[in-house]
Design an enzyme around this catalytic site. Structure first.
Site, PDB file in Angstrom:
ATOM      1  NE  ARG A 127      -3.438   0.257   2.658  1.00 14.83           N
ATOM      2  CZ  ARG A 127      -3.893   0.584   3.888  1.00 14.83           C
ATOM      3  NH1 ARG A 127      -3.854  -0.300   4.873  1.00 14.83           N
ATOM      4  NH2 ARG A 127      -4.356   1.779   4.130  1.00 14.83           N
ATOM      5  CG  ASN A 141      -7.804   9.072   3.203  1.00 13.75           C
ATOM      6  OD1 ASN A 141      -8.583   8.197   3.584  1.00 13.75           O
ATOM      7  ND2 ASN A 141      -8.146   9.986   2.323  1.00 13.75           N
ATOM      8  CB  VAL A 142      -2.471   6.101   6.339  1.00 12.56           C
ATOM      9  CG1 VAL A 142      -3.300   5.944   7.609  1.00 12.56           C
ATOM     10  CG2 VAL A 142      -2.774   4.960   5.364  1.00 12.56           C
ATOM     11  CG  HIS A 151      -7.468   6.582  11.326  1.00 10.53           C
ATOM     12  ND1 HIS A 151      -8.549   6.286  10.528  1.00 10.53           N
ATOM     13  CD2 HIS A 151      -7.981   6.876  12.540  1.00 10.53           C
ATOM     14  CE1 HIS A 151      -9.656   6.362  11.237  1.00 10.53           C
ATOM     15  NE2 HIS A 151      -9.348   6.731  12.461  1.00 10.53           N
ATOM     16  CB  CYS A 155      11.282   0.917  17.010  1.00  8.61           C
ATOM     17  SG  CYS A 155      11.921  -0.395  18.052  1.00  8.61           S
ATOM     18  N   GLY A 175     -15.930  11.475   0.944  1.00  9.03           N
ATOM     19  CA  GLY A 175     -15.354  10.179   0.576  1.00  9.03           C
ATOM     20  C   GLY A 175     -15.169   9.229   1.730  1.00  9.03           C
ATOM     21  CB  SER A 232     -18.253   4.054   4.497  1.00  3.76           C
ATOM     22  OG  SER A 232     -17.168   3.713   5.357  1.00  3.76           O
ATOM     23  CD  GLN A 272     -22.300   3.986  -4.158  1.00  3.89           C
ATOM     24  OE1 GLN A 272     -23.430   3.549  -3.907  1.00  3.89           O
ATOM     25  NE2 GLN A 272     -21.690   3.804  -5.310  1.00  3.89           N
TER      26      GLN A 272
HETATM   27  C1  BV8 Z   1     -10.735   3.216  18.921  1.00  5.92           C
HETATM   28  C2  BV8 Z   1      -5.715   3.191   9.432  1.00  5.92           C
HETATM   29  C3  BV8 Z   1     -10.630   3.431  21.273  1.00  5.92           C
HETATM   30  C4  BV8 Z   1      -5.069   1.887   9.151  1.00  5.92           C
HETATM   31  C5  BV8 Z   1      -8.053   2.746  10.006  1.00  5.92           C
HETATM   32  C6  BV8 Z   1     -14.055  -3.205  19.414  1.00  5.92           C
HETATM   33  C7  BV8 Z   1     -12.798  -3.004  19.971  1.00  5.92           C
HETATM   34  C8  BV8 Z   1     -12.127  -1.814  19.807  1.00  5.92           C
HETATM   35  C9  BV8 Z   1     -12.686  -0.802  19.071  1.00  5.92           C
HETATM   36  C10 BV8 Z   1     -13.921  -1.024  18.512  1.00  5.92           C
HETATM   37  C11 BV8 Z   1     -14.612  -2.188  18.675  1.00  5.92           C
HETATM   38  N1  BV8 Z   1     -15.793  -2.092  17.996  1.00  5.92           N
HETATM   39  C12 BV8 Z   1     -15.855  -0.882  17.402  1.00  5.92           C
HETATM   40  C13 BV8 Z   1     -14.746  -0.235  17.722  1.00  5.92           C
HETATM   41  C14 BV8 Z   1     -14.364   1.054  17.313  1.00  5.92           C
HETATM   42  C15 BV8 Z   1     -13.595   0.895  16.011  1.00  5.92           C
HETATM   43  C16 BV8 Z   1     -14.610   1.010  14.896  1.00  5.92           C
HETATM   44  O1  BV8 Z   1     -15.100   2.094  14.665  1.00  5.92           O
HETATM   45  N2  BV8 Z   1     -14.915  -0.116  14.222  1.00  5.92           N
HETATM   46  C17 BV8 Z   1     -15.882  -0.070  13.147  1.00  5.92           C
HETATM   47  C18 BV8 Z   1     -15.527  -1.114  12.104  1.00  5.92           C
HETATM   48  C19 BV8 Z   1     -17.262  -0.285  13.730  1.00  5.92           C
HETATM   49  N3  BV8 Z   1     -12.663   1.980  16.008  1.00  5.92           N
HETATM   50  C20 BV8 Z   1     -11.412   1.773  16.435  1.00  5.92           C
HETATM   51  O2  BV8 Z   1     -10.949   0.710  16.740  1.00  5.92           O
HETATM   52  C21 BV8 Z   1     -10.598   3.036  16.533  1.00  5.92           C
HETATM   53  N4  BV8 Z   1      -9.993   3.119  17.828  1.00  5.92           N
HETATM   54  O3  BV8 Z   1     -11.932   3.152  18.947  1.00  5.92           O
HETATM   55  O4  BV8 Z   1      -9.956   3.363  20.046  1.00  5.92           O
HETATM   56  C22 BV8 Z   1     -10.695   2.031  21.765  1.00  5.92           C
HETATM   57  C23 BV8 Z   1      -9.534   1.324  21.931  1.00  5.92           C
HETATM   58  C24 BV8 Z   1      -9.617   0.047  22.474  1.00  5.92           C
HETATM   59  C25 BV8 Z   1     -10.858  -0.504  22.783  1.00  5.92           C
HETATM   60  C26 BV8 Z   1     -12.031   0.220  22.558  1.00  5.92           C
HETATM   61  C27 BV8 Z   1     -11.954   1.496  22.028  1.00  5.92           C
HETATM   62  C28 BV8 Z   1      -9.478   3.036  15.508  1.00  5.92           C
HETATM   63  C29 BV8 Z   1     -10.060   2.997  14.118  1.00  5.92           C
HETATM   64  C30 BV8 Z   1      -8.948   3.291  13.107  1.00  5.92           C
HETATM   65  C31 BV8 Z   1      -8.662   2.067  12.282  1.00  5.92           C
HETATM   66  N5  BV8 Z   1      -7.719   2.424  11.230  1.00  5.92           N
HETATM   67  N6  BV8 Z   1      -7.137   3.147   9.109  1.00  5.92           N
HETATM   68  C32 BV8 Z   1      -5.019   1.594   7.675  1.00  5.92           C
HETATM   69  O5  BV8 Z   1      -5.241   2.503   6.864  1.00  5.92           O
HETATM   70  O6  BV8 Z   1      -4.735   0.436   7.349  1.00  5.92           O
HETATM   71  S1  BV8 Z   1      -9.673   2.699   9.583  1.00  5.92           S
HETATM   72  C33 BV8 Z   1      -9.884   2.879   7.898  1.00  5.92           C
HETATM   73  O7  BV8 Z   1     -11.188   2.463   7.541  1.00  5.92           O
HETATM   74  C34 BV8 Z   1      -9.879   4.306   7.412  1.00  5.92           C
HETATM   75  O8  BV8 Z   1      -8.867   5.049   8.009  1.00  5.92           O
HETATM   76  C35 BV8 Z   1     -11.257   4.823   7.708  1.00  5.92           C
HETATM   77  O9  BV8 Z   1     -11.306   5.395   8.974  1.00  5.92           O
HETATM   78  C36 BV8 Z   1     -12.064   3.568   7.791  1.00  5.92           C
HETATM   79  C37 BV8 Z   1     -13.240   3.567   6.835  1.00  5.92           C
HETATM   80  O10 BV8 Z   1     -12.765   3.784   5.586  1.00  5.92           O
HETATM   81  P1  BV8 Z   1     -13.265   5.035   4.686  1.00  5.92           P
HETATM   82  O11 BV8 Z   1     -12.153   5.991   4.671  1.00  5.92           O
HETATM   83  O12 BV8 Z   1     -14.612   5.537   5.055  1.00  5.92           O
HETATM   84  O13 BV8 Z   1     -13.330   4.272   3.348  1.00  5.92           O
HETATM   85  P2  BV8 Z   1     -14.425   3.224   2.918  1.00  5.92           P
HETATM   86  O14 BV8 Z   1     -13.770   2.306   1.949  1.00  5.92           O
HETATM   87  O15 BV8 Z   1     -15.112   2.667   4.120  1.00  5.92           O
HETATM   88  O16 BV8 Z   1     -15.484   4.137   2.172  1.00  5.92           O
HETATM   89  C38 BV8 Z   1     -15.061   4.831   1.030  1.00  5.92           C
HETATM   90  C39 BV8 Z   1     -16.159   5.820   0.735  1.00  5.92           C
HETATM   91  O17 BV8 Z   1     -15.738   6.615  -0.371  1.00  5.92           O
HETATM   92  C40 BV8 Z   1     -17.465   5.154   0.341  1.00  5.92           C
HETATM   93  O18 BV8 Z   1     -18.539   5.790   1.006  1.00  5.92           O
HETATM   94  C41 BV8 Z   1     -17.549   5.404  -1.171  1.00  5.92           C
HETATM   95  O19 BV8 Z   1     -18.888   5.565  -1.612  1.00  5.92           O
HETATM   96  C42 BV8 Z   1     -16.808   6.695  -1.276  1.00  5.92           C
HETATM   97  N7  BV8 Z   1     -16.190   6.963  -2.588  1.00  5.92           N
HETATM   98  C43 BV8 Z   1     -15.759   6.063  -3.522  1.00  5.92           C
HETATM   99  N8  BV8 Z   1     -15.254   6.745  -4.590  1.00  5.92           N
HETATM  100  C44 BV8 Z   1     -15.364   8.079  -4.299  1.00  5.92           C
HETATM  101  C45 BV8 Z   1     -15.957   8.216  -3.029  1.00  5.92           C
HETATM  102  N9  BV8 Z   1     -16.212   9.408  -2.463  1.00  5.92           N
HETATM  103  C46 BV8 Z   1     -15.884  10.511  -3.163  1.00  5.92           C
HETATM  104  N10 BV8 Z   1     -15.301  10.466  -4.377  1.00  5.92           N
HETATM  105  C47 BV8 Z   1     -15.037   9.272  -4.975  1.00  5.92           C
HETATM  106  N11 BV8 Z   1     -14.471   9.238  -6.201  1.00  5.92           N
END
Ligand code: BV8
Length: 255
Positions: free
Chosen positions: A73, A109-110, A126, A134, A194, A196, A222
């Site tokens: 990536r 985004n990263v 993020h 490290c 951009g 979800s 969407q």
């Molecule tokens: C946290 C970096 C406190 C890495 C990412 C159980 C245990 C622990 C936590 C949780 C749990 N259950 C839920 C949680 C909270 C969890 C969470 O929210 N889970 C979700 C799945 C429900 N969150 C966390 O864990 C966060 N930390 O809560 O800490 C904590 C700690 C311990 C215990 C409890 C709580 C940390 C979350 C960060 C994860 N890291 N990224 C990497 O990049 O690899 S997340 C990653 O996915 C992204 O950074 C982003 O945040 C996320 C979603 O992605 P999107 O950017 O929205 O992209 P996606 O593909 O989803 O959508 C794309 C969109 O673009 C679509 O809508 C599409 O229609 C649109 N699109 C497409 N083309 C276009 C467009 N828009 C415009 N123009 C276009 N051309």
């Protein structure tokens, strides 16, 4: 109200705004050919679920595969170039600054593309795939070979190098969280571009801004979890919609 009227309504608000916040997700980089989380990961990674790979447990269990995925990536991000959506956000920031306003870019985004498009003060909620750290000392390193010579990469202190990103289950950097809270509470216009809007706490800032009286605008081809809460939904790719908003607000950007 037609799309044109919606664009004009947002442009009017943007022109008179003192403080704007722009929250972006993977969709803003889609037109830079970086796959979003929702798109199936291409080729080699099609069978992997990002939510399973982007966790500390995955890295502990299989540091080689996770390091390889992130380095793949990282290379895609380095090959990518900022698209008109990133550039429009930079233009907004510059035009607002020239009239004493402020625009805060809050990104999930990263990939570093906002910075490469010239946006400043970018809040990386993020972390960054361009920076690794490290596992033993936390020391951060950015000048890494492309690609990495071995997976996983040993660190100088006998630990391993991991991407300096926030994984699921990890807390966000305190300074980034604070900056995002401040921006969401003080802005009079909040764009969600951009994303979800599924991942918290990032997805919560749009609601916080709305609660504090900001106009909430979503830019996405969407509908999402946020759409029903938005004051205005601009349906389309950000690389087309955002330049239209900038033109309607400030005239042709070449002026
Ligand atoms: C946290 C970096 C406190 C890495 C990412 C159980 C245990 C622990 C936590 C949780 C749990 N259950 C839920 C949680 C909270 C969890 C969470 O929210 N889970 C979700 C799945 C429900 N969150 C966390 O864990 C966060 N930390 O809560 O800490 C904590 C700690 C311990 C215990 C409890 C709580 C940390 C979350 C960060 C994860 N890291 N990224 C990497 O990049 O690899 S997340 C990653 O996915 C992204 O950074 C982003 O945040 C996320 C979603 O992605 P999107 O950017 O929205 O992209 P996606 O593909 O989803 O959508 C794309 C969109 O673009 C679509 O809508 C599409 O229609 C649109 N699109 C497409 N083309 C276009 C467009 N828009 C415009 N123009 C276009 N051309």
């Amino acid at each position: 109200m037609g799309e044109h009227d919606r664009i004009r309504r947002v442009a009017e608000r943007l022109r008179s705004a003192k403080c704007v916040a722009v929250m972006t997700g993977a969709g803003v980089s889609a037109e830079s050919r970086i796959p979003t989380f929702r798109d199936a990961m291409t080729g080699l990674w099609a069978s992997f679920d990002p939510q399973k790979l982007a966790t500390p447990e995955a890295f502990d269990a299989d540091p080689e595969t996770v390091s390889r995925w992130y380095d793949f990536r990282r290379e895609k991000c380095l090959e990518a170039i900022p698209n008109p959506g990133h550039e429009a956000i930079t233009t907004m920031q510059q035009r607002l600054a020239s009239q004493g306003g402020q625009l805060h870019v809050l990104t999930q985004n990263v990939d570093g593309l906002h910075q490469r498009a010239g946006s400043t003060g970018v809040v990386e909620l993020h972390g960054s795939i361009m920076r690794w750290r490290c596992t033993k000392t936390g020391a951060r390193i950015t000048d890494l070979p492309i690609p990495l010579p071995t997976y996983p990469m040993p660190s100088a202190s006998g630990g391993l190098l991991r991407p300096d990103v926030v994984w699921f289950g990890e807390t966000l950097p305190e300074d980034a969280l604070q900056a995002a809270f401040d921006a969401a509470r003080s802005c009079d216009l909040f764009f969600s571009v951009g994303t979800s809007s599924m991942v918290y706490p990032a997805a919560g800032f749009a609601h916080l801004a709305s609660k504090h009286g900001a106009m909430l605008v979503e830019v996405n081809p969407q509908r999402t979890e946020l759409s029903m809460f938005a004051d205005v939904v601009l349906t389309g790719p950000s690389g087309q919609v955002l330049p239209e908003v900038v033109r309607a607000a400030f005239g042709h950007t070449s002026e």
